[in-house]
Design an enzyme around this catalytic site. Structure first.
Site, PDB file in Angstrom:
ATOM      1  N   LYS A 347     -57.280 -30.949 -80.429  1.00  0.00           N
ATOM      2  CA  LYS A 347     -57.299 -30.217 -79.159  1.00  0.00           C
ATOM      3  C   LYS A 347     -57.028 -28.744 -79.424  1.00  0.00           C
ATOM      4  CE  LYS A 347     -55.021 -30.417 -74.588  1.00  0.00           C
ATOM      5  NZ  LYS A 347     -54.023 -31.168 -73.795  1.00  0.00           N
ATOM      6  N   SER A 421     -55.384 -33.084 -69.580  1.00  0.00           N
ATOM      7  CA  SER A 421     -56.062 -31.890 -70.103  1.00  0.00           C
ATOM      8  C   SER A 421     -56.763 -32.117 -71.431  1.00  0.00           C
ATOM      9  CB  SER A 421     -55.045 -30.757 -70.266  1.00  0.00           C
ATOM     10  OG  SER A 421     -54.022 -31.131 -71.175  1.00  0.00           O
ATOM     11  N   SER A 445     -51.635 -36.245 -69.976  1.00  0.00           N
ATOM     12  CA  SER A 445     -52.852 -35.563 -70.422  1.00  0.00           C
ATOM     13  C   SER A 445     -53.551 -36.196 -71.610  1.00  0.00           C
ATOM     14  CB  SER A 445     -52.541 -34.097 -70.753  1.00  0.00           C
ATOM     15  OG  SER A 445     -52.281 -33.380 -69.580  1.00  0.00           O
TER      16      SER A 445
END
Length: 710
Positions: A347, A421, A445
């Site tokens: 990420k 996210s 997330s």
């Protein structure tokens, strides 16, 4: 005729030897002193299944060439030695001398600058040959050999040379042959990063999409119609792979000269000349891996080919989903380890050396590259993983995409969000691009995108995986974790990074005991269809022999109620200076993120203190929920993947994390596994949670649940 062979290795040596045997005047020239000395002493020997013979002809180093070279010069040096060859020939050619390039790659422009375009012809040579020792060349087969004028004319000198050169035929389409060879050459470079034979690399089904994509990428750049040869037909690439397997299985040359340069001779290849001029991502990834092997950072092994296959999937599947921030070519890693050769995405909120920490924000994505890896990334590399891509995310992991960046889409239903996210990480795993990706989880997330996309999402115990080098949102609640294709994949990553999460027990000592959070299933905010699917999954677990007992989840709801005050106060502490402090740049934030942070500014710090105190009071009660059971189980999300991620300050956003957030507040490990599909084909997840620190136990139960629900 008189010939000077510049580069008397595999191709030059074979052609020159045949010419010498036919009675032509041949001077061999090569930069290898041992090769030249052997030819001078004992002649040049051709061996192999095609023929066995030796010719005696003079051989010199480049410095020994005559001041004036006449007749025909055959340039057969490696492509990266072309510049040196041109300097040898510059000003040395007699009037009427002709130069014939027998090289791989598109070197005509470089040669013509030195010798004049009117003197230059080009050859397409596809027979296999290898230098097997000083003065000895193995000719493996007889295959297509074409010679042509660069402008396509069929001239008298072309016909004369074609009549003299062994196996040669004249053509008016030499550039078409050379571009086809570029594509085939790119396939050979691709296979050469492994230790597989040419035939095996072309035949293996797992590499077929990669090979087809590489060939298509090269052929799409050809300014002329590529010509078919020896089973390779640019108009029929799938059939070409099958035919090339047969052709190469029938050749005495099992591996390419590229592989021999890398693995046997330990010398530079022609990668810069052959692949360097090409555009397109895949040939770029191949070239970077070849260079890494040349530098000694890697060895030729199948793991490299598997990495290239992951890049192909990244381009074909990941980018259309807006899941990719950047690919990371030829990533550094240990040459061995428990994750050896496993492609893992990260990420883009976590430091990866050499890349900006983008945070889902255009300003940050254009920032300075990170000087070093975050500890979790360094640990991946030390375990042998290939950190090969940066995955997209919601801006600063705060619940909304930046308006200038598209939100990651769901591979199961691209009209729906992948979630946030860590949506890019989830999408890459769900699309089959890679088996695992790192994400972060502050209120769900990792687990929410996992549920939306139908993959496994693990949030470990708080503090188990370092958050150093990670942009914080709420340091108290932030976790680094794993999205994975299976529980075993998640466990392998966790084990490599922390030493926790070993392989599940094959035969549990007693039935798995599940504590069903009954009030979550009864929550009016839970979509009735998801409630029904979750209950059906629990019924299947019961049939599989697991023991179920209801648990009162009131304490979990109370923990969830603590999250907002902790998160908002800490988010403002992290980002407030960028909005109102000296040199503030509030406009760099997206409007939704900025609105959320301005709301956070209004929350008094004492409310965070009160929430933390309440958390401390609730933790013992949360722990007691696990008395008599191995894990807690309940729904992962209140609804299936929506069209877009709702901001957390909207009604839909406020409830998105009602089932995941309690475990961020408590710090307990939690994992989501797929448990079914809605009528519309959207994945549904089941969430399991264990005691603080019992990550290994959680993974063992999750593995059993995964099997039972398969």
């Amino acid at each position: 005729m008189k010939f000077t062979v510049l580069g008397s290795g595999a191709i030059g040596g074979t052609v020159g030897a045949h010419l010498s045997r036919s009675g032509h005047d041949v001077l061999f020239c090569d930069a290898d002193p041992a090769h030249v000395a052997a030819i001078e002493a004992d002649g040049l020997r051709i061996t192999g299944p095609v023929d066995e013979f030796t010719v005696r002809a003079p051989a010199v180093l480049p410095a020994g060439l005559p001041e004036l070279v006449d007749g025909v010069v055959l340039v057969a040096v490696k492509g990266h030695h072309t510049a040196a060859a041109t300097e040898v020939l510059r000003g040395r050619l007699a009037p009427g001398a002709v130069v014939v390039s027998m090289q791989n790659g598109l070197t005509a422009d470089l040669l013509s600058d030195a010798v004049g375009r009117d003197r230059l012809l080009a050859c397409f040579v596809n027979f296999g040959a290898d230098v097997v020792g000083p003065g000895v060349v193995m000719q493996a087969n007889v295959a297509t050999f074409r010679i042509g004028e660069l402008d396509g004319r069929l001239t008298d000198r072309l016909r004369e040379l074609a009549g003299v050169l062994p196996y040669a035929e004249p053509t008016g389409d030499i550039l078409g042959y050379l571009w086809a060879k570029q594509a085939y050459g790119a396939l050979l470079f691709t296979g050469a990063v492994s230790d597989l034979s040419i035939a095996d690399s072309l035949e293996d089904p797992q590499f077929r999409p990669l090979m087809l994509a590489v060939a298509r990428e090269v052929l799409a750049q050809s300014p002329v119609i590529p010509m078919p040869f020896d089973g390779f037909d640019p108009a029929d690439l799938p059939g070409s792979l099958r035919r090339l397997v047969a052709v190469n299985r029938g050749s005495a040359k099992s591996h390419s000269g590229i592989y021999r340069d890398l693995a046997v001779r330990n010398r530079r290849t022609e990668v810069d000349v052959q692949l360097g001029p090409l555009t397109g991502p895949l040939t770029g990834y191949v070239a970077e891996l070849i260079r890494a092997i040349e530098r000694g950072e890697r060895v030729c092994e199948v793991a490299n080919l598997e990495l290239l296959a992951a890049y192909e999937r990244l381009e074909r599947l990941g980018r259309p989903l807006h899941a990719v921030v950047a690919a990371l070519p030829a990533p550094l890693r240990a040459k061995a380890g428990p994750l050896h050769g496993t492609p893992i995405a990260v990420k883009d909120i976590i430091d990866v050396a050499g890349s900006p920490r983008g945070n889902g924000n255009p300003h940050d994505m254009a920032g300075a590259p990170a000087a070093s890896d975050a500890p979790v990334v360094a640990a991946l590399r030390a375990a042998g993983a290939d950190v090969f891509a940066l995955a997209s995310l919601l801006e600063y992991a705060a619940g909304a995409p930046h308006p200038d960046l598209p939100e990651a889409r769901n591979p199961v239903r691209p009209d729906r969000t992948a979630g946030g996210s860590s949506g890019g990480s989830a999408a890459l795993v769900a699309a089959g691009v890679c088996p695992a990706a790192l994400g972060t989880d502050t209120g769900g997330s990792i687990r929410i995108p996992a549920a939306y996309c139908g993959v496994v999402g693990l949030k470990p115990t708080a503090g188990l995986m370092s958050t150093e080098g990670v942009t914080p949102l709420s340091p108290t609640l932030d976790h680094v974790g794993v999205l994975a294709a299976s529980v075993a994949d998640a466990a392998a990553v966790l084990a490599a990074l922390t030493g926790i999460g070993a392989a599940p027990e094959e035969t549990p000592a007693r039935p798995v005991r599940l504590g069903v959070v009954a009030d979550q299933l009864a929550d009016s905010r839970l979509d009735p269809e998801l409630a029904a699917i979750t209950r059906m999954a629990l019924d299947r677990l019961l049939v599989a022999g697991m023991a179920l007992a209801d648990r009162d989840g009131t304490v979990l709801s109370e923990l969830e109620a603590c999250l907002a005050d902790i998160l908002l106060v800490e988010a403002w502490q992290v980002h407030g200076q960028a909005i109102t402090g000296p040199g503030a740049e509030p406009d760099r934030f997206g409007a939704t993120t900025l609105r959320l942070l301005r709301t956070a500014a209004e929350v008094e710090p004492r409310r965070r203190d009160a929430a933390l105190a309440r958390r401390a009071e609730l933790r013992p009660a949360a722990d007691r929920l696990l008395d008599g059971v191995d894990v807690l189980v309940g729904p992962a999300t209140p609804y299936a993947a929506p069209e877009r991620t709702p901001p957390i300050d909207t009604p839909e956003g406020r409830i998105e994390g009602i089932f995941s957030a309690p475990y961020n507040v408590s710090g307990q490990p939690a994992i989501v596994v797929p448990c079914g599909l809605t009528a519309g084909g959207l994945p549904v997840g089941l969430q399991l949670a264990a005691r603080h620190g019992d990550d290994a136990g959680l993974l063992r139960v999750a593995a059993a649940v995964e099997v039972a629900l398969a």
